[in-house]
Motif scaffolding. Structure first.
Motif, PDB file in Angstrom:
ATOM      1  N   TYR A 287      -5.095   3.126  -0.624  1.00 47.05           N
ATOM      2  CA  TYR A 287      -4.836   1.765  -0.138  1.00 47.05           C
ATOM      3  C   TYR A 287      -6.007   0.844  -0.478  1.00 47.05           C
ATOM      4  O   TYR A 287      -5.815  -0.288  -0.933  1.00 47.05           O
ATOM      5  N   LEU A 292      -1.473   2.946  -5.037  1.00 47.48           N
ATOM      6  CA  LEU A 292      -0.313   3.641  -4.487  1.00 47.48           C
ATOM      7  C   LEU A 292       0.641   4.120  -5.570  1.00 47.48           C
ATOM      8  O   LEU A 292       1.410   5.062  -5.348  1.00 47.48           O
ATOM      9  N   VAL A 297       0.586   9.074  -1.557  1.00 50.08           N
ATOM     10  CA  VAL A 297       0.069   8.989  -0.193  1.00 50.08           C
ATOM     11  C   VAL A 297       0.916   9.798   0.787  1.00 50.08           C
ATOM     12  O   VAL A 297       0.387  10.530   1.637  1.00 50.08           O
ATOM     13  N   ASP A 298       2.237   9.688   0.707  1.00 48.35           N
ATOM     14  CA  ASP A 298       3.099  10.411   1.643  1.00 48.35           C
ATOM     15  C   ASP A 298       2.924  11.915   1.500  1.00 48.35           C
ATOM     16  O   ASP A 298       2.888  12.647   2.502  1.00 48.35           O
ATOM     17  N   GLU A 301      -0.272  12.982   3.158  1.00 48.89           N
ATOM     18  CA  GLU A 301      -0.155  13.045   4.608  1.00 48.89           C
ATOM     19  C   GLU A 301       0.633  14.280   5.034  1.00 48.89           C
ATOM     20  O   GLU A 301       0.271  14.961   6.003  1.00 48.89           O
ATOM     21  N   LEU A 320      -5.432   5.462   8.136  1.00 47.79           N
ATOM     22  CA  LEU A 320      -4.280   5.368   7.247  1.00 47.79           C
ATOM     23  C   LEU A 320      -3.164   4.552   7.893  1.00 47.79           C
ATOM     24  O   LEU A 320      -2.521   3.723   7.228  1.00 47.79           O
ATOM     25  N   ARG A 321      -2.951   4.767   9.165  1.00 51.07           N
ATOM     26  CA  ARG A 321      -1.903   4.012   9.860  1.00 51.07           C
ATOM     27  C   ARG A 321      -2.209   2.509   9.846  1.00 51.07           C
ATOM     28  O   ARG A 321      -1.317   1.681   9.636  1.00 51.07           O
ATOM     29  N   ARG A 323      -3.953   0.905   7.610  1.00 53.84           N
ATOM     30  CA  ARG A 323      -3.789   0.406   6.243  1.00 53.84           C
ATOM     31  C   ARG A 323      -2.319   0.218   5.889  1.00 53.84           C
ATOM     32  O   ARG A 323      -1.954  -0.699   5.169  1.00 53.84           O
ATOM     33  N   ARG A 324      -1.473   1.098   6.387  1.00 50.70           N
ATOM     34  CA  ARG A 324      -0.041   0.927   6.138  1.00 50.70           C
ATOM     35  C   ARG A 324       0.455  -0.370   6.762  1.00 50.70           C
ATOM     36  O   ARG A 324       1.309  -1.063   6.197  1.00 50.70           O
ATOM     37  N   GLY A 327      -1.164  -3.237   4.453  1.00 45.71           N
ATOM     38  CA  GLY A 327      -0.690  -3.282   3.079  1.00 45.71           C
ATOM     39  C   GLY A 327      -1.810  -3.113   2.077  1.00 45.71           C
ATOM     40  O   GLY A 327      -2.959  -3.473   2.346  1.00 45.71           O
TER      41      GLY A 327
END
Length: 360
Positions: A287, A292, A297-298, A301, A320-321, A323-324, A327
């Motif tokens: 991020y 991306l 990324v997924d 995790e 990470l949360r 940043r999601r 964006g």
């Protein structure tokens, strides 16, 4: 009748595959070592360059011996041939043909062994340097251009094997590259060599096997070895995959603790936590760098959650949360949530090569 030498003896195993242009300098860095009796064992794994001719030249020195495979056996089999079948000296070093020993390293390392009979491995600071492009041609000479380094104060540390293993679990990382490691030959041959099913992180697993039966020494100060990074090096070619690194390190810890059930269970949990944090940090940095499209990324995790189910409790997961929610574009411009503690940790996790020399 010749009196046997009272000096420590060291066998230096040099596997070589198409590295003829580096071989002379590598061997010279061994033969120039003071205070020890060395034997150089070159194994040519069916190179198709000038390695046979260079090896024939080098074995004129009685301290150098050479073998050439009739068929290519690969790096793991070649390493183990030298370490387990050929080496007979007090101590053993595995040195890639594109790397160099630093002046005086073997004398400094063997002094730790001689003073500490329970030590099974000694290592020091490795210096990384690059010789891409024109540098590769220059490196064919016996005196390649090496980087200038500032040596920290000299000193020695000896850890119990369990303490050293715990330090590896706390970081989830290897701290050795290989050329800087000197191993007591009797210990090396007792624990065995590299595992073929761990081609990327097998060295970490072997170091921990050594630590399971002996103490570990570290020498501060002048460099122990020079690790050459170039376009053909294994670091940049076969084993550059993001998931190969994470999955292989996780496999190392799984195998090690399965084979050493007597060790405290908290160490395995600690290792799993460290690997998960590493995976999450890589996702965080994706991020921050707006990558991306290049970094999954997924999947990172999911990997972290499989390794360590309590990922939600980790600071990297919270980062990470956030940043999601913000964006990637905003993160790459501001990097608002990079706390100083994460920055320090992330520098080691994103690229372990930057801090291996610390030895801890």
């Amino acid at each position: 009748m010749t009196e046997p030498s009272a000096r420590p003896t060291v066998d230096v195993v040099i596997p070589c595959y198409n590295y003829a242009r580096f071989l002379r300098a590598c061997v010279k860095s061994v033969l120039d070592q003071p205070g020890v009796d060395v034997r150089v064992l070159i194994i040519d794994d069916t190179s198709d360059d000038d390695t046979p001719e260079v090896m024939a030249e080098l074995v004129r020195d009685p301290r150098v011996e050479g073998r050439r495979h009739e068929v290519n056996r690969g790096h793991i089999a070649t390493y183990n041939e030298g370490l387990l079948e050929w080496a007979k000296a007090d101590y053993t070093v595995l040195l890639s043909a594109d790397d160099l020993l630093a002046p005086g390293w073997l004398a400094r390392a063997t002094a730790v062994f001689e003073a500490n009979p329970g030590v099974g491995m000694v290592y020091g600071r490795v210096v990384y340097y690059t010789t891409d492009g024109d540098g590769d041609r220059a490196a064919a000479h016996d005196a390649p251009r090496l980087p200038r380094v500032v040596a920290p104060p000299a000193g020695r540390t000896v850890w119990s094997g369990v303490d050293w293993v715990e330090a590896r679990c706390r970081t989830g990382q290897n701290v050795l590259s290989s050329p800087e490691a000197v191993v007591r030959t009797s210990v090396q041959q007792a624990v065995g060599g590299y595992r073929p099913d761990l081609p990327h992180a097998g060295d970490l697993e072997m170091w921990m096997r050594i630590a399971a039966v002996s103490d570990i020494g570290y020498v501060r100060g002048e460099p122990a070895a020079y690790y050459r990074v170039h376009q053909q090096s294994m670091m940049r070619t076969r084993f550059s995959s993001l998931f190969a690194d994470l999955e292989q390190r996780q496999a190392v810890f799984d195998l090690f603790f399965r084979e050493h059930p007597d060790l405290p269970p908290r160490l395995r949990a600690l290792a799993n936590r460290s690997i998960a944090r590493d995976a999450l940090w890589r996702a965080v940095r994706a991020y921050d760098r707006d990558q991306l499209d290049d970094i999954p990324v997924d999947e990172l995790e999911d990997f972290a959650r499989r390794v360590y189910p309590d990922t939600e409790r980790l600071p990297e997961h919270r980062a990470l949360r956030r940043r999601r929610a913000l964006g990637p574009k905003a993160c790459s411009r501001t990097q608002l949530f990079l706390g100083s503690h994460l920055v320090k940790r992330g520098r080691g996790l994103v690229d372990k090569q930057l801090w291996k020399w610390r030895g801890q």
